[in-house]
Design a protein around this motif. Structure first.
Motif, PDB file in Angstrom:
ATOM      1  N   GLY A   1       0.788  -1.221   0.000  1.00  0.00           N
ATOM      2  CA  GLY A   1       0.000   0.000   0.000  1.00  0.00           C
ATOM      3  C   GLY A   1       0.818   1.268   0.000  1.00  0.00           C
ATOM      4  N   LEU A   2       0.121   2.364  -0.317  1.00  0.00           N
ATOM      5  CA  LEU A   2       0.754   3.680  -0.303  1.00  0.00           C
ATOM      6  C   LEU A   2       0.793   4.265   1.097  1.00  0.00           C
ATOM      7  N   HIS A   3      -0.195   3.944   1.901  1.00  0.00           N
ATOM      8  CA  HIS A   3      -0.260   4.464   3.267  1.00  0.00           C
ATOM      9  C   HIS A   3      -1.126   3.540   4.110  1.00  0.00           C
ATOM     10  N   CYS A   4      -1.148   3.785   5.415  1.00  0.00           N
ATOM     11  CA  CYS A   4      -1.837   2.875   6.317  1.00  0.00           C
ATOM     12  C   CYS A   4      -3.341   2.847   6.058  1.00  0.00           C
ATOM     13  N   TYR A   5      -3.892   3.902   5.485  1.00  0.00           N
ATOM     14  CA  TYR A   5      -5.332   3.913   5.206  1.00  0.00           C
ATOM     15  C   TYR A   5      -5.711   2.781   4.263  1.00  0.00           C
ATOM     16  N   ASP A   6      -4.816   2.444   3.329  1.00  0.00           N
ATOM     17  CA  ASP A   6      -5.071   1.324   2.423  1.00  0.00           C
ATOM     18  C   ASP A   6      -5.262   0.026   3.188  1.00  0.00           C
ATOM     19  N   LEU A   7      -4.556  -0.118   4.296  1.00  0.00           N
ATOM     20  CA  LEU A   7      -4.589  -1.356   5.062  1.00  0.00           C
ATOM     21  C   LEU A   7      -5.882  -1.521   5.846  1.00  0.00           C
ATOM     22  N   TYR A   8      -6.671  -0.472   5.929  1.00  0.00           N
ATOM     23  CA  TYR A   8      -7.973  -0.566   6.578  1.00  0.00           C
ATOM     24  C   TYR A   8      -9.118  -0.557   5.570  1.00  0.00           C
TER      25      TYR A   8
ATOM     26  N   LEU B   1     -10.493   2.938  -1.199  1.00  0.00           N
ATOM     27  CA  LEU B   1     -10.027   4.249  -0.759  1.00  0.00           C
ATOM     28  C   LEU B   1      -9.806   5.177  -1.948  1.00  0.00           C
ATOM     29  N   ALA B   2      -9.229   4.647  -3.025  1.00  0.00           N
ATOM     30  CA  ALA B   2      -9.017   5.464  -4.222  1.00  0.00           C
ATOM     31  C   ALA B   2     -10.349   5.995  -4.755  1.00  0.00           C
ATOM     32  N   GLU B   3     -11.360   5.147  -4.780  1.00  0.00           N
ATOM     33  CA  GLU B   3     -12.685   5.586  -5.235  1.00  0.00           C
ATOM     34  C   GLU B   3     -13.263   6.650  -4.296  1.00  0.00           C
ATOM     35  N   ARG B   4     -13.043   6.466  -3.005  1.00  0.00           N
ATOM     36  CA  ARG B   4     -13.555   7.424  -2.021  1.00  0.00           C
ATOM     37  C   ARG B   4     -12.908   8.803  -2.230  1.00  0.00           C
ATOM     38  N   LEU B   5     -11.613   8.811  -2.455  1.00  0.00           N
ATOM     39  CA  LEU B   5     -10.898  10.066  -2.636  1.00  0.00           C
ATOM     40  C   LEU B   5     -11.176  10.690  -3.996  1.00  0.00           C
ATOM     41  N   ASP B   6     -11.384   9.844  -5.013  1.00  0.00           N
ATOM     42  CA  ASP B   6     -11.742  10.376  -6.324  1.00  0.00           C
ATOM     43  C   ASP B   6     -13.114  11.045  -6.277  1.00  0.00           C
ATOM     44  N   ALA B   7     -14.034  10.443  -5.521  1.00  0.00           N
ATOM     45  CA  ALA B   7     -15.389  10.979  -5.433  1.00  0.00           C
ATOM     46  C   ALA B   7     -15.411  12.319  -4.713  1.00  0.00           C
TER      47      ALA B   7
END
Length: 210
Positions: A97-104, A110-116
């Motif tokens: 992952g790029l950061h710990c948020y990916d691990l949760y 997460l990418a979709e959440r941030l793109d939205a």
């Protein structure tokens, strides 16, 4: 060079862990009874990601003298490949992952959440508990509250990736969102993805190379 029998921690893995991941990682390790010892680095390193790789190198090198294996409990965490360079240099493996948020939340979710909604400020349980120390005090908002707009003016919401939401954490998460003047969204994630990532990391470390 010491033999396996001479190593005080023979048969165990040292996990050089991000301080923000250390507690949930320790809980997962204990639940599975894995042969892993958690060695956390200070979580405030996330405010200075340019220092993370050197701290990982220092601690991993130190632990290699007494453990059969060392693994890295970090994602990239804003180091732009510096952690990977240390892993390549020392022959180590790290969490994905790029950061710990990916691990949760999972990388694609997460990418979709941030793109939205690109103006999303993310919290984990660790950040919820430590918000006053790791964010407010570190950014000087307790002393200069007028800096709030400089830091958070382009954010539109707070998303709490909640591993173990309870009434106390919900209150703290709402207080954190209120502190920076943004609406709060709660996304229950659990720790299943971190569990799977740690299992894969441990398997890769303990499986002999062909």
């Amino acid at each position: 060079m010491r033999s396996r029998a001479d190593r005080p921690r023979a048969g165990r893995v040292a996990l050089v862990a991000c301080g923000a991941l250390a507690q949930p990682a320790a809980s997962i390790v204990a639940r599975h009874d894995w042969p892993v010892d958690i060695h956390p680095l200070p979580p405030l390193l996330h405010n200075r990601p340019q220092l993370i790789a050197e701290e990982v190198r220092r601690l991993a090198t130190e632990l290699a003298a007494t453990y059969d294996a060392v693994a890295v409990g970090y994602a990239d965490c804003g180091t732009y490949g510096a952690v990977d360079a240390v892993c390549d240099e020392l022959g180590l493996r790290r969490l994905p992952g790029l950061h710990c948020y990916d691990l949760y939340d999972g990388e694609s979710a997460l990418a979709e959440r941030l793109d939205a909604e690109p103006g999303t400020y993310l919290l984990t349980d660790f950040l919820v508990r430590s918000f006053e120390r790791t964010v407010v005090r570190e950014l000087g908002l307790d002393r200069w509250p007028e800096l709030r707009d400089d830091y958070f003016g382009h954010y539109t919401r707070v998303v709490w990736l909640a591993q173990e939401p309870d009434a106390e954490l919900r209150t703290l998460a709402q207080q954190a969102a209120d502190r920076i003047g943004l609406p709060l969204t709660v996304v229950p994630t659990g720790t299943g993805r971190l569990d799977t990532a740690l299992a894969g990391l441990l398997e890769s470390v303990l499986t002999p190379s062909p």
